[in-house]
Design an enzyme around this catalytic site. Structure first.
Site, PDB file in Angstrom:
ATOM      1  N   ILE A 123      -4.965  66.730  58.825  1.00  0.00           N
ATOM      2  CA  ILE A 123      -4.373  67.878  58.135  1.00  0.00           C
ATOM      3  C   ILE A 123      -3.626  67.494  56.858  1.00  0.00           C
ATOM      4  O   ILE A 123      -3.168  68.370  56.126  1.00  0.00           O
ATOM      5  CB  ILE A 123      -3.439  68.689  59.069  1.00  0.00           C
ATOM      6  CG1 ILE A 123      -2.282  67.836  59.593  1.00  0.00           C
ATOM      7  CG2 ILE A 123      -4.237  69.289  60.220  1.00  0.00           C
ATOM      8  CD1 ILE A 123      -1.251  68.641  60.395  1.00  0.00           C
ATOM      9  N   TYR A 132      13.055  66.545  63.919  1.00  0.00           N
ATOM     10  CA  TYR A 132      11.843  67.148  64.472  1.00  0.00           C
ATOM     11  C   TYR A 132      11.917  68.666  64.377  1.00  0.00           C
ATOM     12  O   TYR A 132      10.999  69.316  63.872  1.00  0.00           O
ATOM     13  CB  TYR A 132      11.663  66.706  65.926  1.00  0.00           C
ATOM     14  CG  TYR A 132      10.635  67.511  66.681  1.00  0.00           C
ATOM     15  CD1 TYR A 132       9.283  67.442  66.346  1.00  0.00           C
ATOM     16  CD2 TYR A 132      11.020  68.344  67.736  1.00  0.00           C
ATOM     17  CE1 TYR A 132       8.340  68.194  67.040  1.00  0.00           C
ATOM     18  CE2 TYR A 132      10.080  69.095  68.424  1.00  0.00           C
ATOM     19  CZ  TYR A 132       8.748  69.016  68.080  1.00  0.00           C
ATOM     20  OH  TYR A 132       7.827  69.761  68.757  1.00  0.00           O
ATOM     21  N   GLN A 158      -2.636  66.614  73.732  1.00  0.00           N
ATOM     22  CA  GLN A 158      -2.456  67.270  75.029  1.00  0.00           C
ATOM     23  C   GLN A 158      -2.956  68.719  75.024  1.00  0.00           C
ATOM     24  O   GLN A 158      -3.785  69.111  75.848  1.00  0.00           O
ATOM     25  CB  GLN A 158      -0.977  67.238  75.431  1.00  0.00           C
ATOM     26  CG  GLN A 158      -0.687  67.963  76.722  1.00  0.00           C
ATOM     27  CD  GLN A 158       0.735  67.780  77.214  1.00  0.00           C
ATOM     28  OE1 GLN A 158       0.972  67.728  78.421  1.00  0.00           O
ATOM     29  NE2 GLN A 158       1.689  67.691  76.313  1.00  0.00           N
ATOM     30  N   LEU A 159      -2.475  69.518  74.080  1.00  0.00           N
ATOM     31  CA  LEU A 159      -2.872  70.922  74.051  1.00  0.00           C
ATOM     32  C   LEU A 159      -4.334  71.076  73.649  1.00  0.00           C
ATOM     33  O   LEU A 159      -5.056  71.915  74.214  1.00  0.00           O
ATOM     34  CB  LEU A 159      -1.971  71.712  73.107  1.00  0.00           C
ATOM     35  CG  LEU A 159      -2.258  73.214  73.018  1.00  0.00           C
ATOM     36  CD1 LEU A 159      -2.220  73.873  74.387  1.00  0.00           C
ATOM     37  CD2 LEU A 159      -1.286  73.884  72.060  1.00  0.00           C
ATOM     38  N   ALA A 189       0.656  67.728  65.425  1.00  0.00           N
ATOM     39  CA  ALA A 189       2.094  67.705  65.125  1.00  0.00           C
ATOM     40  C   ALA A 189       2.638  66.296  65.316  1.00  0.00           C
ATOM     41  O   ALA A 189       2.075  65.489  66.057  1.00  0.00           O
ATOM     42  CB  ALA A 189       2.845  68.671  66.029  1.00  0.00           C
ATOM     43  N   TYR A 190       3.734  66.039  64.636  1.00  0.00           N
ATOM     44  CA  TYR A 190       4.520  64.820  64.882  1.00  0.00           C
ATOM     45  C   TYR A 190       5.566  65.206  65.921  1.00  0.00           C
ATOM     46  O   TYR A 190       6.473  65.983  65.634  1.00  0.00           O
ATOM     47  CB  TYR A 190       5.178  64.359  63.585  1.00  0.00           C
ATOM     48  CG  TYR A 190       5.921  63.038  63.690  1.00  0.00           C
ATOM     49  CD1 TYR A 190       5.383  61.883  63.138  1.00  0.00           C
ATOM     50  CD2 TYR A 190       7.170  62.946  64.317  1.00  0.00           C
ATOM     51  CE1 TYR A 190       6.058  60.669  63.218  1.00  0.00           C
ATOM     52  CE2 TYR A 190       7.839  61.748  64.406  1.00  0.00           C
ATOM     53  CZ  TYR A 190       7.288  60.606  63.856  1.00  0.00           C
ATOM     54  OH  TYR A 190       7.950  59.409  63.937  1.00  0.00           O
ATOM     55  N   THR A 191       5.433  64.696  67.131  1.00  0.00           N
ATOM     56  CA  THR A 191       6.285  65.147  68.238  1.00  0.00           C
ATOM     57  C   THR A 191       7.198  64.060  68.809  1.00  0.00           C
ATOM     58  O   THR A 191       7.856  64.288  69.833  1.00  0.00           O
ATOM     59  CB  THR A 191       5.419  65.700  69.382  1.00  0.00           C
ATOM     60  OG1 THR A 191       4.504  64.690  69.822  1.00  0.00           O
ATOM     61  CG2 THR A 191       4.639  66.932  68.929  1.00  0.00           C
ATOM     62  N   TRP A 237       8.852  72.215  76.405  1.00  0.00           N
ATOM     63  CA  TRP A 237       8.713  71.313  77.554  1.00  0.00           C
ATOM     64  C   TRP A 237       7.261  71.256  78.041  1.00  0.00           C
ATOM     65  O   TRP A 237       6.973  71.401  79.225  1.00  0.00           O
ATOM     66  CB  TRP A 237       9.633  71.747  78.697  1.00  0.00           C
ATOM     67  CG  TRP A 237      11.097  71.766  78.392  1.00  0.00           C
ATOM     68  CD1 TRP A 237      11.705  71.855  77.157  1.00  0.00           C
ATOM     69  CD2 TRP A 237      12.162  71.736  79.360  1.00  0.00           C
ATOM     70  NE1 TRP A 237      13.070  71.888  77.302  1.00  0.00           N
ATOM     71  CE2 TRP A 237      13.383  71.810  78.636  1.00  0.00           C
ATOM     72  CE3 TRP A 237      12.211  71.691  80.741  1.00  0.00           C
ATOM     73  CZ2 TRP A 237      14.628  71.810  79.266  1.00  0.00           C
ATOM     74  CZ3 TRP A 237      13.445  71.686  81.372  1.00  0.00           C
ATOM     75  CH2 TRP A 237      14.639  71.728  80.643  1.00  0.00           C
ATOM     76  N   LYS A 292       9.596  71.144  61.923  1.00  0.00           N
ATOM     77  CA  LYS A 292       8.766  72.196  62.521  1.00  0.00           C
ATOM     78  C   LYS A 292       9.142  73.560  61.950  1.00  0.00           C
ATOM     79  O   LYS A 292       8.260  74.402  61.710  1.00  0.00           O
ATOM     80  CB  LYS A 292       8.918  72.191  64.045  1.00  0.00           C
ATOM     81  CG  LYS A 292       8.269  70.999  64.748  1.00  0.00           C
ATOM     82  CD  LYS A 292       6.758  70.951  64.556  1.00  0.00           C
ATOM     83  CE  LYS A 292       6.058  72.020  65.365  1.00  0.00           C
ATOM     84  NZ  LYS A 292       4.581  71.946  65.225  1.00  0.00           N
TER      85      LYS A 292
END
Length: 286
Positions: free
Chosen positions: A39, A127, A12-13, A62-64, A152, A131
């Site tokens: 990574i 999570y 997304q980002l 990332a693992y989100t 969010w 992080k």
């Protein structure tokens, strides 16, 4: 300006950085495919760094999956901790500045006060814990880092709360949404612009910064705004967290104070509802 590598480019980002960069020709961004920029693959990363000699690396990988992480702890830790450490070590070796994306979930979120960067990090989920471990490894291995905690996140890309609500609103007559978890939505396009602004105005004031849109809301009020702005007719009822149990515990209040990032980089941050209006307008135009 030197080369900028973007990890997690298809997420997304990463997609939002690619979008905002279309209007910023001065940035030399490279978006490697996942098989080229895993990574967890140190040898592959070494080749990437030696080939491109980046001035900056942006880690959006990332693992989100917050609830899944409670069971899949090993994978979450590998991606969020080990992967972050791998990048930090290579950035140190190649004199590369790392911009790493973290989360409000590093906090317990049990006090009704806006969180500043120096507040105690006390995660209440796997999570959030992994992080935080990633943050700690970056800090231990690399001086030249910016860790941006956000919250969010949503956009026109990937899976997120806004797109899920719009889908549910089209499929259902009524929904129940949690009303006792409070935070701030963040439009990933705004965060992407912030990241590129930091690079363009790098003051080498490294460390942890908070970034979300301005304002405060609950998931319930966020959903109401989504339906109001999009013109979706659906009945929305407020429920407590206890009425919707999940494997992972969420922070009750995770509003972040953005004074540090605003003053350091002279950044103006949009109000969350204004950004939501922009996102929904773009979604409707697709």
């Amino acid at each position: 300006m030197g080369k900028i590598l973007v990890f997690g480019a298809s997420g997304q980002l990463g997609s939002c950085i690619k979008k905002v960069a279309e209007d910023k020709p001065d940035f030399d961004l490279y978006f490697p495919a996942e098989n080229e920029a895993n990574i967890l693959d140190v040898k592959g990363l070494e080749i990437l760094f030696k080939t491109h000699q980046p001035q900056y690396a942006i880690n959006c990988a990332a693992y989100t999956a917050v609830d899944k992480a409670e069971e899949d702890t090993d994978t979450a830790r590998k991606v969020n901790k080990t992967g972050a450490a791998n990048l930090a070590v290579l950035c140190n070796e190649h004199n590369t500045t790392l911009i790493h994306i973290s989360t409000d979930f590093v906090f317990a979120g049990n006090l009704p006060l806006p969180l500043i960067e120096s507040d105690e990090a006390k995660p209440i989920s796997i999570y959030g814990l992994t992080k935080l471990e990633g943050e700690e490894d970056i800090t231990a291995h690399l001086k030249q880092h910016y860790i941006l905690r956000t919250s969010w996140l949503y956009s026109e890309y990937g899976n997120n709360f806004v797109k899920t609500m719009l889908r549910f609103g089209a499929e259902r007559d009524s929904l129940n949404i949690i009303a006792d978890q409070v935070g701030t939505p963040t439009y990933a396009i705004d965060l992407a612009n912030c990241i590129l602004h930091i690079i363009a105005n790098d003051k080498q004031q490294y460390g942890i910064y908070h970034y979300s849109n301005e304002g405060v809301t609950s998931w319930y009020d966020f959903a109401i705004a989504i339906f109001d702005i999009s013109g979706t007719q659906v009945n929305v009822g407020p429920i407590r967290t206890s009425q919707y149990p999940t494997p992972a515990t969420r922070p009750t209040f995770s509003v972040m104070d953005k004074a540090k990032i605003k003053s350091t980089f002279n950044i103006e941050i949009p109000y969350w509802r204004h950004s939501l209006e922009e996102c929904i307008k773009r979604l409707k135009a697709q």
